[in-house]
Write an enzyme that holds these catalytic residues in place. Sequence first.
Site, PDB file in Angstrom:
ATOM      1  N   ARG A   1     -29.480-111.495 -44.421  1.00 35.94           N
ATOM      2  CA  ARG A   1     -30.382-112.631 -44.635  1.00 35.94           C
ATOM      3  C   ARG A   1     -31.584-112.529 -43.687  1.00 35.94           C
ATOM      4  O   ARG A   1     -32.719-112.708 -44.078  1.00 35.94           O
ATOM      5  CB  ARG A   1     -29.631-113.946 -44.427  1.00 35.94           C
ATOM      6  CG  ARG A   1     -28.883-114.473 -45.643  1.00 35.94           C
ATOM      7  CD  ARG A   1     -27.934-113.455 -46.281  1.00 35.94           C
ATOM      8  NE  ARG A   1     -27.195-114.029 -47.383  1.00 35.94           N
ATOM      9  CZ  ARG A   1     -25.938-114.493 -47.289  1.00 35.94           C
ATOM     10  NH1 ARG A   1     -25.284-114.425 -46.136  1.00 35.94           N
ATOM     11  NH2 ARG A   1     -25.341-114.997 -48.351  1.00 35.94           N
TER      12      ARG A   1
ATOM     13  N   ASP B   1     -16.312-112.303 -52.164  1.00 36.72           N
ATOM     14  CA  ASP B   1     -16.430-113.760 -52.167  1.00 36.72           C
ATOM     15  C   ASP B   1     -17.493-114.209 -53.158  1.00 36.72           C
ATOM     16  O   ASP B   1     -18.379-113.456 -53.545  1.00 36.72           O
ATOM     17  CB  ASP B   1     -16.806-114.260 -50.771  1.00 36.72           C
ATOM     18  CG  ASP B   1     -18.167-113.737 -50.316  1.00 36.72           C
ATOM     19  OD1 ASP B   1     -18.388-112.521 -50.456  1.00 36.72           O
ATOM     20  OD2 ASP B   1     -18.997-114.523 -49.822  1.00 36.72           O
ATOM     21  N   GLU B   2     -17.393-115.464 -53.549  1.00 34.88           N
ATOM     22  CA  GLU B   2     -18.425-116.166 -54.322  1.00 34.88           C
ATOM     23  C   GLU B   2     -18.924-115.330 -55.509  1.00 34.88           C
ATOM     24  O   GLU B   2     -20.122-115.093 -55.664  1.00 34.88           O
ATOM     25  CB  GLU B   2     -19.587-116.562 -53.396  1.00 34.88           C
ATOM     26  CG  GLU B   2     -19.167-117.545 -52.311  1.00 34.88           C
ATOM     27  CD  GLU B   2     -20.301-117.973 -51.399  1.00 34.88           C
ATOM     28  OE1 GLU B   2     -20.202-119.072 -50.828  1.00 34.88           O
ATOM     29  OE2 GLU B   2     -21.266-117.210 -51.247  1.00 34.88           O
TER      30      GLU B   2
ATOM     31  N   TRP C   1     -11.694-118.039 -44.906  1.00 34.62           N
ATOM     32  CA  TRP C   1     -12.884-118.779 -44.490  1.00 34.62           C
ATOM     33  C   TRP C   1     -13.014-120.147 -45.138  1.00 34.62           C
ATOM     34  O   TRP C   1     -13.651-121.036 -44.593  1.00 34.62           O
ATOM     35  CB  TRP C   1     -14.134-117.957 -44.799  1.00 34.62           C
ATOM     36  CG  TRP C   1     -14.491-117.852 -46.256  1.00 34.62           C
ATOM     37  CD1 TRP C   1     -13.937-117.017 -47.170  1.00 34.62           C
ATOM     38  CD2 TRP C   1     -15.493-118.602 -46.966  1.00 34.62           C
ATOM     39  NE1 TRP C   1     -14.518-117.192 -48.406  1.00 34.62           N
ATOM     40  CE2 TRP C   1     -15.481-118.158 -48.311  1.00 34.62           C
ATOM     41  CE3 TRP C   1     -16.395-119.607 -46.591  1.00 34.62           C
ATOM     42  CZ2 TRP C   1     -16.335-118.682 -49.284  1.00 34.62           C
ATOM     43  CZ3 TRP C   1     -17.244-120.116 -47.563  1.00 34.62           C
ATOM     44  CH2 TRP C   1     -17.214-119.662 -48.884  1.00 34.62           C
TER      45      TRP C   1
ATOM     46  N   PHE D   1     -20.474-120.039 -36.826  1.00 41.45           N
ATOM     47  CA  PHE D   1     -21.387-120.329 -35.726  1.00 41.45           C
ATOM     48  C   PHE D   1     -22.832-120.511 -36.193  1.00 41.45           C
ATOM     49  O   PHE D   1     -23.714-120.756 -35.374  1.00 41.45           O
ATOM     50  CB  PHE D   1     -21.316-119.229 -34.668  1.00 41.45           C
ATOM     51  CG  PHE D   1     -20.105-119.332 -33.762  1.00 41.45           C
ATOM     52  CD1 PHE D   1     -19.102-120.259 -34.001  1.00 41.45           C
ATOM     53  CD2 PHE D   1     -19.979-118.489 -32.669  1.00 41.45           C
ATOM     54  CE1 PHE D   1     -17.991-120.352 -33.169  1.00 41.45           C
ATOM     55  CE2 PHE D   1     -18.885-118.578 -31.822  1.00 41.45           C
ATOM     56  CZ  PHE D   1     -17.881-119.504 -32.068  1.00 41.45           C
ATOM     57  N   ASP D   2     -23.089-120.390 -37.497  1.00 38.31           N
ATOM     58  CA  ASP D   2     -24.402-120.759 -38.008  1.00 38.31           C
ATOM     59  C   ASP D   2     -24.503-122.263 -38.217  1.00 38.31           C
ATOM     60  O   ASP D   2     -25.604-122.787 -38.413  1.00 38.31           O
ATOM     61  CB  ASP D   2     -24.695-120.042 -39.319  1.00 38.31           C
ATOM     62  CG  ASP D   2     -23.590-120.212 -40.340  1.00 38.31           C
ATOM     63  OD1 ASP D   2     -23.843-120.784 -41.408  1.00 38.31           O
ATOM     64  OD2 ASP D   2     -22.461-119.773 -40.078  1.00 38.31           O
TER      65      ASP D   2
ATOM     66  N   TRP E   1     -23.821-116.473 -40.033  1.00 35.31           N
ATOM     67  CA  TRP E   1     -24.629-116.263 -41.235  1.00 35.31           C
ATOM     68  C   TRP E   1     -26.063-116.639 -40.899  1.00 35.31           C
ATOM     69  O   TRP E   1     -26.310-117.661 -40.258  1.00 35.31           O
ATOM     70  CB  TRP E   1     -24.078-117.087 -42.397  1.00 35.31           C
ATOM     71  CG  TRP E   1     -22.660-116.738 -42.722  1.00 35.31           C
ATOM     72  CD1 TRP E   1     -21.539-117.435 -42.388  1.00 35.31           C
ATOM     73  CD2 TRP E   1     -22.205-115.580 -43.431  1.00 35.31           C
ATOM     74  NE1 TRP E   1     -20.418-116.783 -42.845  1.00 35.31           N
ATOM     75  CE2 TRP E   1     -20.792-115.642 -43.492  1.00 35.31           C
ATOM     76  CE3 TRP E   1     -22.856-114.492 -44.017  1.00 35.31           C
ATOM     77  CZ2 TRP E   1     -20.024-114.662 -44.112  1.00 35.31           C
ATOM     78  CZ3 TRP E   1     -22.087-113.518 -44.644  1.00 35.31           C
ATOM     79  CH2 TRP E   1     -20.691-113.611 -44.688  1.00 35.31           C
TER      80      TRP E   1
END
Length: 764
Positions: free
Chosen positions: A171, A347-348, A414, A442-443, A480
């Site tokens: 990202r 994921d996702e 998660w 931690f984001d 993230w």
Amino acid sequence: MIFAKKYTFLILAAVLTGSGIMAQENPAKFPLIPYPSQLVVAKGSFIITSKTNIVTASEFSNEATQLNQLLKMGLGVSLPIGKANKINSIKLVYDAAINAPEAYKLNIGPNGVLITAKDAAGVFHAIETIRQLLPVSVETGVVHKQLVLPAVSIYDKPAYEWRGMHLDVSRHFFSISYLEKFIDRMALYKMNKLHLHLTDDQGWRIEIKKYPKLTEEGAWRTFNNQDSACIERSKDNPDFVIDKEHIIQRDGKTLYGGFYTQEQMKGVVAYAAARHIDIIPEIDMPGHMMAAINSYPFLTCNGENSWGESFTKPICPGIETTYEFAQNIFSEIMQIFPSKYIHIGGDEVDRTSWGKSDSCKALMQREGIKDLPGLQSYFINRMEKFFNSKGRKLIGWDEIIEGGISPTAIVMYWRTWVPDAPVKAVKNGNTVIMTPGEPLYFDAQPDEYSVSKVYHFNPIPKVLNAEEAKSIIGAQANIWTEMIPSEKRADYMYMPRMTALAENLWTNQPDKYESYLKRLEQHYHRMDAMKIHYRLPDLPGLLNNYIFTTEGKLSINPPLPGLTVRYTTDGTLPTVKSAALPSPLSIKKPGLIRVAAFTALGTRGDVYNLQYTQQQMLGTVKIGATNPGLACTYYKAYFKETALMSSAKVDSVFTTNEIAVPATVKAPSFGITYKGYIDVPADGSYTFYLTCDDGGVLKIGPSVTVDNDGNHSARERSGQIALKMGTHPFLLNFIEGGGGFTLKLKYSLNGSVPQDIPAVWFKN
């Protein structure tokens, strides 16, 4: 060996005299994080000078070099390294009797230092303990004639095998130099796994020679909506300024991005390995592949690259070219990363395009696959067999269990809203690594509770028995970076939370929390020396909204020595030149006061916006007969803000005497209105604390008391209102956007300790 026997005797004497480890603890003298399993204080100290030598076994030559580099930072010269047994030495000795992996013994006395371990990782951890006992100035290269270590005997070993940190470089991208800094900080706190999220929709960050377009094209983008949001936030906070080294001009366009060459990443892997940190690469598939599909559209079922119903369209498991592509990718990845673990993501995944694909339908019929989750499992299982053939182990996010997964795959949990996922994985025979979004993403914006939540997090689900618990091998925190565009912002988001996680996973003694906080105070000085842009501790006891009748007073005690609290009343951001907050500040007119703490170096902490409103006590309302509890309206829909519920279709109604979401609510997205009256027992200034994930708005009487609206992770907002004893209109609107909810409401009266609202106060 007389030296070793002497300190064995010291430890034994401490045990026999009942001195105990806790009695010996001295956070001021031994500010170690994570705290050792056993620590016994001895008398005296050891003086390190340029005449001190390092004695090492051949197995520990790398560690001796690491120790020498550390000591050179403080002495300005390298020490001789040899095998001769001399006095005034630091000895690194192999000890087959130390059975626990990564364990070590460290004995420091007036005549020398003895480190014993069975493996090199244990020796390295002992060196990092020595690093924390040395003066902070060694981190900056200040040269001393001598370095002093306090005498102590330590036996130490980790509670968990997997003590990890994750960094998303897709990202937003991070330089090689920053990765090395990140590794150094992990090593200081005895973390041992670095999970690099190398690819996603927003960018492909690792060179793949067979598919050069992945980085030639996929590593670069025009500014997206996340970049735009960061640019907007940077107006108030320079941490959100995008690192300029990752911005280029190409063909008249401004592009953001970057990638690591294979040779660069091999260097990072070697750098980490020397510090006993294993780098686990993640190439996320079959979903989150837009950066690859843009250049190689044959990867999708229909050649299109766009958003599906929920996420971007994935690569197609129904065609053989997909597997050829994936295996070619991972073959090169395995040449770069020697780790036995390879993360495939999983994921996702928006599987809707698979259901329309003739090739996927044919594969499902041929293989007897019943549904689309099963088709995803087919892809994952097939890739796992490929990994295993190369001597590697597959890790995937917990979605990989949905269609069935082999017991040899490793599951990374998660999704906090699917609490049975790690339990199902364990009972299926899988090894599990815990990374739940709350509290290990931690984001998520940290607050005053974040460090405590991380410190007290228990990686073991309560329903597992002792034998099953062995399948939980540890945990990691995930960073993230959608809204982390700079190295400074990354530092702020994970420090000091990483120190809490490090002690959780190594020491695993929740009762040491108060000791940890005292030790952490000293670690801020080391972080300053290491130029870590950490988050300053929260200013204590502040609210978002205040009320006063004739005069208000604001006093703030800085949470650390040396901090200065500065303020403004004109709406501008506090700076190092703003006025220092007096104690107290008298407030006689409504307005916004902005406060922030500053270190002596000028580092600014969080900015707090304190809104003061002048009001008289709100009078009560007259009502007729009432019933206990609040009348609730439930909306089964998705809302971006609470106001949108007013025009939504009602699903059901119910009554409750507490502010909580009923267990019967199963929808992923919903809204609830709690309406009625609150009957307070005394005149006074009431403070309400509303914690929401996602959003909530509290109104008492005609005005908003607490505004915590919008879609966001769990956060607390507060507000005050002056109430006369008796009944007042009460309205709380709450929305959940999907992904797990939190809803809590507490109150305090005239500054008392916050507590739950008694059920008898609610009427309708």
